[in-house]
Design a protein around this motif. Structure first.
Motif, mmCIF file in Angstrom:
data_model
loop_
_atom_site.group_PDB
_atom_site.id
_atom_site.type_symbol
_atom_site.label_atom_id
_atom_site.label_comp_id
_atom_site.label_asym_id
_atom_site.label_seq_id
_atom_site.Cartn_x
_atom_site.Cartn_y
_atom_site.Cartn_z
ATOM 1 N N GLY A 108 5.487 -2.886 3.487
ATOM 2 C CA GLY A 108 5.793 -2.016 4.631
ATOM 3 C C GLY A 108 5.254 -2.594 5.936
ATOM 4 O O GLY A 108 6.021 -2.829 6.896
ATOM 5 N N PRO A 109 3.931 -2.846 6.029
ATOM 6 C CA PRO A 109 3.367 -3.384 7.274
ATOM 7 C C PRO A 109 3.971 -4.729 7.688
ATOM 8 O O PRO A 109 4.232 -4.957 8.877
ATOM 9 C CB PRO A 109 1.882 -3.554 6.943
ATOM 10 N N TRP A 112 7.439 -4.193 8.988
ATOM 11 C CA TRP A 112 7.332 -3.540 10.297
ATOM 12 C C TRP A 112 7.000 -4.568 11.382
ATOM 13 O O TRP A 112 7.560 -4.543 12.476
ATOM 14 C CB TRP A 112 6.266 -2.437 10.260
ATOM 15 N N GLU A 113 6.086 -5.474 11.027
ATOM 16 C CA GLU A 113 5.707 -6.525 11.983
ATOM 17 C C GLU A 113 6.924 -7.370 12.372
ATOM 18 O O GLU A 113 7.083 -7.783 13.505
ATOM 19 C CB GLU A 113 4.639 -7.442 11.364
ATOM 20 N N THR A 121 2.426 0.727 15.813
ATOM 21 C CA THR A 121 1.841 0.110 14.619
ATOM 22 C C THR A 121 2.443 0.758 13.374
ATOM 23 O O THR A 121 3.041 1.842 13.453
ATOM 24 C CB THR A 121 0.313 0.339 14.577
ATOM 25 N N TYR A 122 2.215 0.104 12.246
ATOM 26 C CA TYR A 122 2.724 0.662 10.980
ATOM 27 C C TYR A 122 2.069 2.015 10.711
ATOM 28 O O TYR A 122 2.692 2.924 10.182
ATOM 29 C CB TYR A 122 2.450 -0.288 9.816
ATOM 30 N N ARG A 126 3.857 5.370 9.222
ATOM 31 C CA ARG A 126 3.645 5.420 7.763
ATOM 32 C C ARG A 126 4.234 6.670 7.109
ATOM 33 O O ARG A 126 4.367 6.731 5.894
ATOM 34 C CB ARG A 126 2.155 5.335 7.438
ATOM 35 N N TRP A 131 10.446 3.389 6.584
ATOM 36 C CA TRP A 131 9.250 2.531 6.463
ATOM 37 C C TRP A 131 8.302 2.992 5.360
ATOM 38 O O TRP A 131 7.699 2.189 4.669
ATOM 39 C CB TRP A 131 8.521 2.449 7.808
ATOM 40 N N ASN A 186 0.642 4.398 1.694
ATOM 41 C CA ASN A 186 0.565 4.865 3.078
ATOM 42 C C ASN A 186 -0.745 5.560 3.446
ATOM 43 O O ASN A 186 -1.099 5.617 4.623
ATOM 44 C CB ASN A 186 1.771 5.759 3.379
ATOM 45 N N TRP A 189 -3.209 3.245 5.261
ATOM 46 C CA TRP A 189 -2.904 2.639 6.567
ATOM 47 C C TRP A 189 -3.103 3.613 7.707
ATOM 48 O O TRP A 189 -2.945 4.782 7.566
ATOM 49 C CB TRP A 189 -1.454 2.109 6.582
#
Lengths: 189, 536
Positions: A108-109, A112-113, A121-122, A126, A131, A186, A189
């Motif tokens: 996921g992160p 996302w990046e 931000t992720y 979340r 995502w 999630n 994060w």
């Protein structure tokens, strides 16, 4: 029952572990001893329960060791506990589980990046579809499909479809009806 | 409140609890709905080889806690669901045993002996109806014994046992479970003491959390549900993975369809003929079930053996006779109600199913199964007693449900036995991990889960029983608290546990039980005990 040698090894290991716990770990890692006197009042200390437990383990392990030593080797039924197949199985299992969990945690992160809005931000996303599902789907599917393929000895498209459907089913059970629940990973994060 | 008012309040708490929805203005209680849901899940899960009642209860518990939260209103819906699963899986377990010669649960192994031959003779419907009739009869009988015995036993325990006697009673129960379950009493004791040891991590009274080695990881202690799911469920899953990996059996070999007979019903006269077998097995199962640690496999074995002695019909046991199925199913089903007698009267879980009921109650709070529940206080209301009677109502409601629709659902569940285990178990692993995570919301929970999964795997491989570990892990807090209080009350007497005759008797019995079951040759002399130990 295990074979004589395995029983002896097991009892010796448990006896050694409990002796170490009793004489080294518990005394050095508890604030109070078995019994604690404070302002002329004597109470049971924090070391009491683990000491009794370790002592009990030690006695049971020693008795088991003596019983195993008294067994005749010829009377023992051969029973292989661990062998090369166990090692091969665990090697593959660890690879699949660790790989799937890493994928679940980072997918996921990372996505996302690459594809997400750089202003956010992720963590902010979340709990937002799609995502919040990426890591769980990729990690979950690879875990289920990977393990099924390991057991069956071949990777089949039907099993992949079953893994995808099941992971989707879990999303329906755990995520769709509840606003307060977070799917893995999630919450981290 | 008078005793009968407590009973009525319990019944009302179950039927008139928080409303799930209303039909034509009549509200449907969420507790009722959850019993129905649990019952359906239990039958379908029990009919699936590889799943069983405790397995389903374990996976459902974190989900239920996430849904209902930790308020007293959550108690009856959550416990109701678990009771529904317990009862549903008991009847569901016989489906694959009869249809495919594959027992859905370990105690249904003996059902295959007569059930499968009957199915092969085209009498699958009759065999399933017999299993359902015997199972529900046994279960209902055992529940009635529970409802009448548990409160009286609890009152006696509360009236006569002090802190030291309670501590000694917990020690006796742990020794009994350790000695009876598994192949070696010494290994059972090792498991129980290991459970106490691990439960003591970071659970003391001092400012410094004991046995944490100064790490942050262990500072909050070992998460109870994660640890138990790890040892009981994930450990079992790992062993099953390895076994399948070793065997890598060719699956999907189609078995030829057997033409079914037209005589697949179960008439009233046939039911009457089965009643002596059902009755004897129900008594055997109830007596066995009331003892902590002894499970349904031994009850089924003894029930089957007694039924075989009583049987004089044309078809012998083992060749496809309904009496064989009735003897087995009535015995293993009557264990489930009686198993709750030690939980509700002493606070001691005697089997894995009861472990999850205690875990649910402990996690939610407001209901601590044990002798203190049955305080019939008149001046003030005892809410725990109302919950206890609500739980009894849930059990009776599940039985009625089982009588009415259980048989139909069970016969429709035959398809579940065709789900391949190699597909099902990885799914169970992901489901368990997800259920753990949504409750803990921390990846750290996975580390604990896998650490305890490895422990559970090693225990199974090394033939160390997991049940004494789990029960000791749960009871450690109660034991320590009882010992601390007994020591304080005795004025710091080092022999505080040996002062009362009753406590001394319990401690002596603990030693006698371990020595008795350690006698060489005892196990092989009794095939029923051997079967139970292998199952444990």
């Amino acid at each position: 029952m295990l074979d004589r040698r395995s029983e002896i090894l097991l009892s010796s290991f448990v006896a050694l572990f409990s002796a170490l716990a009793l004489f080294v770990w518990i005394p050095s890692d508890s604030e109070t001893g078995m019994v604690e006197t404070f302002r002329r009042q004597t109470n049971i200390g924090d070391a009491f329960l683990p000491s009794i437990a370790a002592c009990g383990m030690l006695i049971a392990a020693v008795v088991q060791l003596v019983l195993s030593l008294r067994r005749k080797p010829a009377a023992a039924r051969p029973y292989g506990v661990f062998d090369g197949t166990t090692a091969a199985f665990f090697g593959a299992l660890v690879l699949i589980v660790v790989g799937s969990l890493l994928l679940m945690f980072w997918a996921g992160p990372i996505l996302w990046e690459i594809f997400g809005d750089p202003e956010r931000t992720y963590r902010q996303m979340r709990d937002t579809a799609p995502w919040k599902y990426l890591g769980f789907i990729l990690g979950g599917v690879s875990l289920v499909w990977g393990l099924t393929s390991l057991i069956e000895g071949r990777a089949r498209a039907r099993r992949l479809a079953a893994a995808v459907l099941f992971t989707g089913f879990l999303i329906l059970v755990f995520d769709v009806p509840f606003d307060t629940l977070l799917l893995p990973p999630n919450g981290d994060w | 409140m008078e005793p009968l008012q407590y009973v009525w309040a319990g019944v009302m708490a179950f039927f008139n609890g928080p409303e799930a929805f209303a039909v034509f203005g009549i509200g449907m209680s969420i507790s009722v709905l959850m019993v129905v849901a649990g019952f359906l899940v239990g039958i379908v899960g029990g009919a699936t080889p590889g799943l069983a009642g405790p397995f389903l209860m374990a996976v459902s518990l974190p989900i239920l806690l996430s849904i209902f939260g930790f308020t007293p209103e959550a108690l009856l819906p959550v416990l109701g669901f678990l009771v529904g699963v317990m009862k549903g899986s008991t009847v569901g377990g016989s489906v694959p045993a009869i249809l495919f010669n594959t027992p859905g649960t370990p105690d249904a192994m003996l059902t295959t002996l007569d059930g499968y031959p009957m199915a092969q003779k085209g009498q699958a419907g009759k065999a399933l109806r017999t299993a359902h009739f015997a199972s529900v009869s046994g279960d209902t009988f055992s529940d009635i014994v529970l409802f009448t015995c548990a409160p009286f036993l609890a009152i006696v325990v509360e009236a006569y046992l002090g802190f030291n006697e309670k501590a000694a009673l917990i020690i006796l129960s742990l020794s009994f479970v350790a000695a009876v379950v598994g192949q070696s009493p010494m290994k059972g004791l090792i498991a129980a003491f290991l459970g106490l040891f691990i439960a003591s991590i970071a659970s003391g009274q001092d400012n410094y959390p004991r046995l944490t080695m100064g790490t942050d990881f262990l500072q909050s202690g070992v998460p109870l549900i994660t640890a138990i799911l790890g040892v009981l469920i994930l450990g079992e899953v790992l062993v099953a993975f390895e076994d399948m990996f070793r065997e890598r059996r060719a699956s999907g070999v189609a078995t030829p369809e057997v033409p079914q007979s037209t005589d697949n019903g179960l008439s009233l006269a046939e039911r009457r003929k089965l009643m002596p077998f059902v009755g004897v097995s129900a008594v055997v199962g109830t007596v066995i079930g009331a003892l902590p640690g002894i499970g349904s496999t031994l009850a089924a074995t003894l029930g089957y053996a007694m039924g075989e002695k009583m049987h004089k019909g044309p078809v012998p046991f083992g060749k496809g006779t309904p009496e064989g199925i009735a003897s087995t199913e009535a015995a293993n089903s009557s264990v489930s109600g009686a198993n709750l007698i030690p939980v509700l009267s002493l606070g001691i879980p005697g089997n894995v199913g009861a472990v999850f009921l205690i875990l649910a109650a402990e996690s939610i709070g407001g209901f601590n199964p044990g002798p203190s529940v049955f305080r019939f206080t008149t001046a003030e209301v005892n809410p725990e007693l109302i919950i206890a009677f609500g739980l009894f109502t849930a059990m009776m409601f599940a039985n009625i449900l089982n009588w009415i629709i259980g048989g139909h659902i069970m016969r429709a569940c035959g398809i579940m036995a065709r789900v391949p285990k190699q597909v099902l178990l990885p799914m169970v692993l992901l489901l368990t991990l997800t259920a753990i995570y949504v409750q803990e919301t921390d990846f750290k929970a996975f580390y604990f889960a896998f650490a305890f999964a490895i422990l559970g795997y090693l225990m199974r491989k090394l033939r160390i029983p997991a049940l004494p570990f789990v029960i000791a892990f749960i009871l450690a807090g109660n034991l320590e608290s009882a010992v601390r209080q007994a020591f304080a009350v005795s004025g710091a007497d080092p022999f505080f546990l040996f002062k009362s005759p009753l406590s001394l008797l319990f401690l002596l019995l603990s030693v006698v039980v371990v020595i008795f079951f350690s006698r060489p040759g005892k196990r092989s002399a009794n095939p029923a005990v051997e079967a139970e130990r292998n199952a444990g």
